[in-house]
Scaffold this motif. Structure first.
Motif, PDB file in Angstrom:
ATOM      1  N   GLN A   1       0.823  -1.206   0.000  1.00 50.92           N
ATOM      2  CA  GLN A   1       0.000   0.000   0.000  1.00 50.92           C
ATOM      3  C   GLN A   1       0.861   1.261   0.000  1.00 50.92           C
ATOM      4  O   GLN A   1       0.621   2.192  -0.771  1.00 50.92           O
ATOM      5  CB  GLN A   1      -0.925   0.017   1.223  1.00 50.92           C
ATOM      6  N   LYS A   2       1.862   1.278   0.866  1.00 51.94           N
ATOM      7  CA  LYS A   2       2.725   2.457   0.982  1.00 51.94           C
ATOM      8  C   LYS A   2       3.495   2.690  -0.314  1.00 51.94           C
ATOM      9  O   LYS A   2       3.581   3.820  -0.805  1.00 51.94           O
ATOM     10  CB  LYS A   2       3.700   2.273   2.147  1.00 51.94           C
ATOM     11  N   SER A   3       4.039   1.647  -0.887  1.00 49.00           N
ATOM     12  CA  SER A   3       4.821   1.773  -2.122  1.00 49.00           C
ATOM     13  C   SER A   3       3.953   2.242  -3.284  1.00 49.00           C
ATOM     14  O   SER A   3       4.325   3.159  -4.027  1.00 49.00           O
ATOM     15  CB  SER A   3       5.474   0.440  -2.474  1.00 49.00           C
ATOM     16  N   MET A   4       2.797   1.623  -3.447  1.00 49.91           N
ATOM     17  CA  MET A   4       1.917   1.992  -4.563  1.00 49.91           C
ATOM     18  C   MET A   4       1.334   3.391  -4.377  1.00 49.91           C
ATOM     19  O   MET A   4       1.181   4.139  -5.338  1.00 49.91           O
ATOM     20  CB  MET A   4       0.787   0.969  -4.722  1.00 49.91           C
ATOM     21  N   GLN A   5       1.031   3.760  -3.135  1.00 50.41           N
ATOM     22  CA  GLN A   5       0.518   5.106  -2.881  1.00 50.41           C
ATOM     23  C   GLN A   5       1.581   6.154  -3.196  1.00 50.41           C
ATOM     24  O   GLN A   5       1.279   7.206  -3.763  1.00 50.41           O
ATOM     25  CB  GLN A   5       0.032   5.241  -1.435  1.00 50.41           C
ATOM     26  N   HIS A   6       2.829   5.858  -2.849  1.00 46.55           N
ATOM     27  CA  HIS A   6       3.929   6.779  -3.158  1.00 46.55           C
ATOM     28  C   HIS A   6       4.072   6.936  -4.672  1.00 46.55           C
ATOM     29  O   HIS A   6       4.222   8.059  -5.174  1.00 46.55           O
ATOM     30  CB  HIS A   6       5.232   6.275  -2.542  1.00 46.55           C
ATOM     31  N   ILE A   7       4.010   5.824  -5.389  1.00 47.66           N
ATOM     32  CA  ILE A   7       4.110   5.872  -6.857  1.00 47.66           C
ATOM     33  C   ILE A   7       2.948   6.679  -7.431  1.00 47.66           C
ATOM     34  O   ILE A   7       3.141   7.532  -8.299  1.00 47.66           O
ATOM     35  CB  ILE A   7       4.166   4.447  -7.439  1.00 47.66           C
ATOM     36  N   TYR A   8       1.749   6.428  -6.935  1.00 47.13           N
ATOM     37  CA  TYR A   8       0.573   7.167  -7.414  1.00 47.13           C
ATOM     38  C   TYR A   8       0.716   8.665  -7.144  1.00 47.13           C
ATOM     39  O   TYR A   8       0.455   9.496  -8.020  1.00 47.13           O
ATOM     40  CB  TYR A   8      -0.701   6.625  -6.766  1.00 47.13           C
ATOM     41  N   ASP A   9       1.128   9.018  -5.938  1.00 44.48           N
ATOM     42  CA  ASP A   9       1.278  10.435  -5.585  1.00 44.48           C
ATOM     43  C   ASP A   9       2.342  11.112  -6.439  1.00 44.48           C
ATOM     44  O   ASP A   9       2.149  12.239  -6.917  1.00 44.48           O
ATOM     45  CB  ASP A   9       1.631  10.586  -4.103  1.00 44.48           C
ATOM     46  N   GLU A  10       3.456  10.434  -6.646  1.00 47.93           N
ATOM     47  CA  GLU A  10       4.537  11.017  -7.446  1.00 47.93           C
ATOM     48  C   GLU A  10       4.129  11.187  -8.906  1.00 47.93           C
ATOM     49  O   GLU A  10       4.436  12.208  -9.519  1.00 47.93           O
ATOM     50  CB  GLU A  10       5.803  10.166  -7.351  1.00 47.93           C
ATOM     51  N   ILE A  11       3.462  10.190  -9.462  1.00 48.42           N
ATOM     52  CA  ILE A  11       3.062  10.300 -10.862  1.00 48.42           C
ATOM     53  C   ILE A  11       1.994  11.374 -11.029  1.00 48.42           C
ATOM     54  O   ILE A  11       1.952  12.072 -12.048  1.00 48.42           O
ATOM     55  CB  ILE A  11       2.620   8.930 -11.440  1.00 48.42           C
ATOM     56  N   GLU A  12       1.170  11.565 -10.011  1.00 51.92           N
ATOM     57  CA  GLU A  12       0.180  12.640 -10.060  1.00 51.92           C
ATOM     58  C   GLU A  12       0.864  14.008  -9.976  1.00 51.92           C
ATOM     59  O   GLU A  12       0.466  14.945 -10.662  1.00 51.92           O
ATOM     60  CB  GLU A  12      -0.832  12.472  -8.922  1.00 51.92           C
ATOM     61  N   ASN A  13       1.915  14.113  -9.156  1.00 47.55           N
ATOM     62  CA  ASN A  13       2.691  15.360  -9.104  1.00 47.55           C
ATOM     63  C   ASN A  13       3.335  15.654 -10.451  1.00 47.55           C
ATOM     64  O   ASN A  13       3.382  16.801 -10.888  1.00 47.55           O
ATOM     65  CB  ASN A  13       3.768  15.283  -8.016  1.00 47.55           C
ATOM     66  N   ILE A  14       3.850  14.611 -11.092  1.00 45.90           N
ATOM     67  CA  ILE A  14       4.450  14.783 -12.417  1.00 45.90           C
ATOM     68  C   ILE A  14       3.388  15.251 -13.403  1.00 45.90           C
ATOM     69  O   ILE A  14       3.620  16.171 -14.190  1.00 45.90           O
ATOM     70  CB  ILE A  14       5.119  13.467 -12.880  1.00 45.90           C
ATOM     71  N   GLU A  15       2.219  14.619 -13.355  1.00 45.49           N
ATOM     72  CA  GLU A  15       1.134  14.998 -14.263  1.00 45.49           C
ATOM     73  C   GLU A  15       0.721  16.453 -14.062  1.00 45.49           C
ATOM     74  O   GLU A  15       0.512  17.194 -15.035  1.00 45.49           O
ATOM     75  CB  GLU A  15      -0.067  14.083 -14.039  1.00 45.49           C
ATOM     76  N   ASN A  16       0.628  16.875 -12.828  1.00 47.31           N
ATOM     77  CA  ASN A  16       0.227  18.251 -12.528  1.00 47.31           C
ATOM     78  C   ASN A  16       1.306  19.267 -12.887  1.00 47.31           C
ATOM     79  O   ASN A  16       1.016  20.447 -13.057  1.00 47.31           O
ATOM     80  CB  ASN A  16      -0.154  18.397 -11.056  1.00 47.31           C
ATOM     81  N   SER A  17       2.545  18.805 -12.998  1.00 48.41           N
ATOM     82  CA  SER A  17       3.666  19.705 -13.282  1.00 48.41           C
ATOM     83  C   SER A  17       3.999  19.811 -14.762  1.00 48.41           C
ATOM     84  O   SER A  17       4.830  20.636 -15.136  1.00 48.41           O
ATOM     85  CB  SER A  17       4.908  19.228 -12.534  1.00 48.41           C
ATOM     86  N   ILE A  18       3.391  18.999 -15.588  1.00 48.25           N
ATOM     87  CA  ILE A  18       3.762  18.964 -17.009  1.00 48.25           C
ATOM     88  C   ILE A  18       3.664  20.346 -17.658  1.00 48.25           C
ATOM     89  O   ILE A  18       4.554  20.752 -18.389  1.00 48.25           O
ATOM     90  CB  ILE A  18       2.924  17.920 -17.782  1.00 48.25           C
ATOM     91  N   ASP A  19       2.614  21.060 -17.390  1.00 51.93           N
ATOM     92  CA  ASP A  19       2.435  22.368 -18.024  1.00 51.93           C
ATOM     93  C   ASP A  19       3.100  23.503 -17.253  1.00 51.93           C
ATOM     94  O   ASP A  19       3.212  24.606 -17.773  1.00 51.93           O
ATOM     95  CB  ASP A  19       0.939  22.666 -18.181  1.00 51.93           C
ATOM     96  N   LYS A  20       3.549  23.222 -16.037  1.00 55.02           N
ATOM     97  CA  LYS A  20       4.080  24.285 -15.188  1.00 55.02           C
ATOM     98  C   LYS A  20       5.604  24.337 -15.153  1.00 55.02           C
ATOM     99  O   LYS A  20       6.182  25.414 -15.013  1.00 55.02           O
ATOM    100  CB  LYS A  20       3.567  24.115 -13.759  1.00 55.02           C
TER     101      LYS A  20
END
Length: 127
Positions: free
Chosen positions: A27-46
């Motif tokens: 759970q911890k590993s997958m949640q970290h991966i999910y959170d990081e990939i979401e941060n990357i997604e949100n940062s693409i245009d910024k």
């Protein structure tokens, strides 16, 4: 030969400890991966593509660090797919292909959520 109650209790505690470790680690590993990939997604245009690429490389490194233990805990196919999808994110960001990056990010998020859901400690996963 009789089995004694303390042996049964110790065995039960060890089994439950292993199950809890497996669940929390996954759970911890997958949640970290999910959170990081979401941060990357949100940062693409910024952010600059080089900065996003560095974040994706860090995520890839994190995945490789956790992969050895996760291979014992989750289905190999799902883990292998997630690793390939993260590599796809890294490569598409490296060549500045934002459309493919977004597609790969969506697949990483979906796969991470799938592993979170299917590897959680719940009655539906037991029966």
């Amino acid at each position: 030969m009789s089995i004694k109650l303390p042996q049964i209790i110790i065995s039960f505690i060890l089994c439950m400890s292993l199950c809890l470790f497996s669940s929390f680690y996954t759970q911890k590993s997958m949640q970290h991966i999910y959170d990081e990939i979401e941060n990357i997604e949100n940062s693409i245009d910024k952010l600059k593509s080089a900065d996003i690429y560095i974040r994706a490389e860090k995520l890839k490194t994190y995945m490789h660090e956790k992969e050895k233990i996760l291979e014992m805990l989750v289905p190999h196919e799902d883990l292998h797919d997630l690793g390939i999808q993260i590599c796809d994110v890294v490569l598409s960001l490296k060549i500045d292909d934002l459309d493919d990056s977004r597609k790969a990010i969506a697949l990483v998020k979906e796969n991470a959520l799938h592993l979170i859901k299917h590897e959680s400690l719940s009655l539906s996963n037991i029966f």
